[in-house]
Enzyme design. Structure first.
Site, PDB file in Angstrom:
ATOM      1  N   SER A 174      68.337-143.368 -57.752  1.00 28.43           N
ATOM      2  CA  SER A 174      67.993-142.016 -57.338  1.00 28.43           C
ATOM      3  C   SER A 174      67.373-141.206 -58.470  1.00 28.43           C
ATOM      4  O   SER A 174      66.435-140.435 -58.257  1.00 28.43           O
ATOM      5  CB  SER A 174      69.236-141.302 -56.805  1.00 28.43           C
ATOM      6  N   HIS A 203      70.278-136.752 -59.821  1.00 25.85           N
ATOM      7  CA  HIS A 203      69.004-136.248 -59.301  1.00 25.85           C
ATOM      8  C   HIS A 203      68.392-135.219 -60.259  1.00 25.85           C
ATOM      9  O   HIS A 203      67.196-135.279 -60.575  1.00 25.85           O
ATOM     10  CB  HIS A 203      69.218-135.593 -57.934  1.00 25.85           C
TER      11      HIS A 203
END
Length: 368
Positions: free
Chosen positions: A226, A276
Site C-alpha cells: 500500500s 499510506h
C-alpha cells in the site's frame, strides 16, 4: 593456323576475365545482400527493444513476484494448518493465511524489530503458535518461535522494513492492490520510465512501513504494498501538476477526491493509514526530485530548479535517517498522531496494543 590458335587463346583469356568480373560482381552482390539482411535484423531488434521499453516490465515483474509469494503463503498455511486460508479458530475476512504465518514470513511486527519493555525482555510472554486452530486447546509459542531469533540478544530484524511489500494477507487484499498496480502503476511506468518508478515504488513502500513502525500500535502486523501504491499516486499527482494547462483540471479534482476517500478509509480498523501517509509523502518528494523541470515552469531558471530538486533529495534522506533512528530510540512519541489512523469511537484507537499483564497474547491484528 597460328593466327587461329592466337584467336582461340585470346577468346579463352577473355572468357576467364569475364568469369572473374562476374564472380567479383557476384561477391559484391552477396556482400550487399548480407549487409541488408544484417541491417534488417538489427533494425528489427531495435524495434523489438523499443517495444519492450514501452511495456511496463517492472510492474509486470513485481506483480508476478507478489503473486508467487502469495502462493507460497497459501502452501505454507496448508502444510501447517491443513488449510490454505485461516478457517479456525476464526475466519480471515480477506480470505488468506493467519497472522502468525505472516510474521514468520517477514511481516512488520514491532517485537521482532526493536526492544519493547515488558514484551521482548519477558521470557514468559507467549503468543499463539502459527499452527493453532483451536479456541479450547491453544498452543503457545515464545517470541523466539514467532520471530525466529535468540531472546538473549535485542530484536533487530531490519529486513521486515522490506519484505512486507511482497506479502499480502488474503485474496481480497492482493486483488485490490494488483488491480491498482497493474492499471495506475503501468500507466506511470510508461510515462515516467521503469527506473524512476522502481525507485519511487520501493523507497515509498519502505518509508511507509517505517512510519507505520513509528506510530502504529505495537501489536499490529503490517503487510502489503500500500505504501508503494500511494507513492505511485503521489507520482500521478505530480504528473498532473506538471502537465497542467490553463483552466480546471477534472483529472486533478478526481484524484484529490480519491486520495481523501482512501485516507478516510484508513481510519477504519485494520487499515494502516500511517503506511499510506508515509508512502504518499515520500512518493511526492521523490517525484519532484526525479522528474525534470516541466515546460509550464519555464520562467524558473534551470539552476534554481536543480537546487529545488536537490533540496527535496536532502529532505528525503533526512526523513529516512530520523524515522529509522526514532524506531529504536523512541525519543519522539506522538500522542495525538494515532488519530490519523483511527476514529475515537468504540475504542478503535486502543486496538492493537500489546498488554504486558497477560501471559498469552491471542489478539494480534493485521494492517492492510
Amino acid at each position: 593456323m597460328k593466327k587461329q590458335n592466337g584467336n582461340i587463346r585470346n577468346m579463352h583469356e577473355e572468357t576467364i576475365e569475364m568469369r572473374d568480373i562476374s564472380d567479383m560482381w557476384m561477391e559484391i552482390w552477396i556482400a550487399q545482400n548480407n549487409y541488408l539482411i544484417e541491417s534488417k535484423k538489427s533494425s528489427r531488434f531495435k524495434i523489438y527493444l523499443n517495444k519492450l521499453r514501452k511495456k511496463p516490465l517492472f510492474i509486470w515483474f513485481i506483480s508476478l513476484i507478489q503473486i508467487l509469494v502469495f502462493l507460497v503463503e497459501l502452501i505454507q498455511s496448508w502444510l501447517l494448518t491443513g488449510s490454505p486460508i485461516q478457517l479456525k479458530p476464526s475466519f480471515n475476512p480477506v480470505i488468506g493465511p493467519n497472522v502468525y504465518l505472516l510474521i514468520r514470513m517477514g511481516a512488520r511486527f514491532s517485537p521482532c524489530m526493536h526492544t519493547i519493555s515488558g514484551i521482548t525482555d519477558n521470557n514468559f510472554y507467549y503468543f499463539l503458535c502459527l499452527n493453532n486452530t483451536s479456541l479450547i486447546e491453544q498452543k503457545s509459542c515464545s517470541l523466539n518461535d514467532i520471530c525466529g531469533f535468540n531472546l538473549s540478544s535485542p530484536p533487530n530484524q531490519w529486513y521486515r522494513f522490506i519484505i512486507p511489500i511482497f506479502l499480502h494477507s488474503g485474496f481480497i487484499h492482493i486483488g485490490f492492490n494488483l488491480l491498482t498496480q497493474l492499471i495506475l502503476g503501468a500507466s506511470m511506468e510508461n510515462k515516467n520510465g521503469s527506473l524512476r518508478l522502481l525507485i519511487i515504488y520501493f523507497i515509498s513502500g519502505i518509508f511507509g512501513i517505517i512510519i507505520d513502525g513509528n506510530f502504529a500500535p505495537n501489536g499490529f502486523v503490517t503487510v502489503g504494498c500500500s505504501g508503494s501504491l500511494f507513492g505511485i499516486i503521489a507520482l500521478y499527482l505530480v504528473n498532473i501538476i506538471y502537465d497542467w494547462r490553463n483552466g480546471i483540471s477534472y483529472e486533478f479534482i478526481t484524484l484529490i477526491i480519491d486520495i481523501i476517500i482512501n485516507f478516510c478509509l484508513g481510519l477504519l480498523p485494520s487499515i494502516g493509514n500511517f503506511n499510506h501517509i508515509g508512502g504518499f509523502i515520500m512518493g511526492f518528494i521523490l517525484s519532484v526530485t526525479l522528474l525534470v523541470q516541466p515546460s509550464r515552469f519555464h520562467f524558473i531558471k534551470s539552476w534554481i530548479w536543480l537546487i529545488l530538486r536537490f533540496t527535496f533529495l536532502i529532505v528525503a534522506i533526512l526523513l529516512f535517517i530520523f524515522s529509522i533512528e526514532n524506531i529504536y530510540s523512541r525519543k519522539i512519541q506522538c500522542t495525538w498522531c494515532k488519530y490519523l489512523d483511527c476514529l475515537p469511537i468504540n475504542n478503535w484507537c486502543h486496538i492493537g496494543y500489546l498488554k504486558t499483564n497477560i501471559t498469552i497474547n491471542s489478539t494480534l491484528n493485521t494492517f492492510y
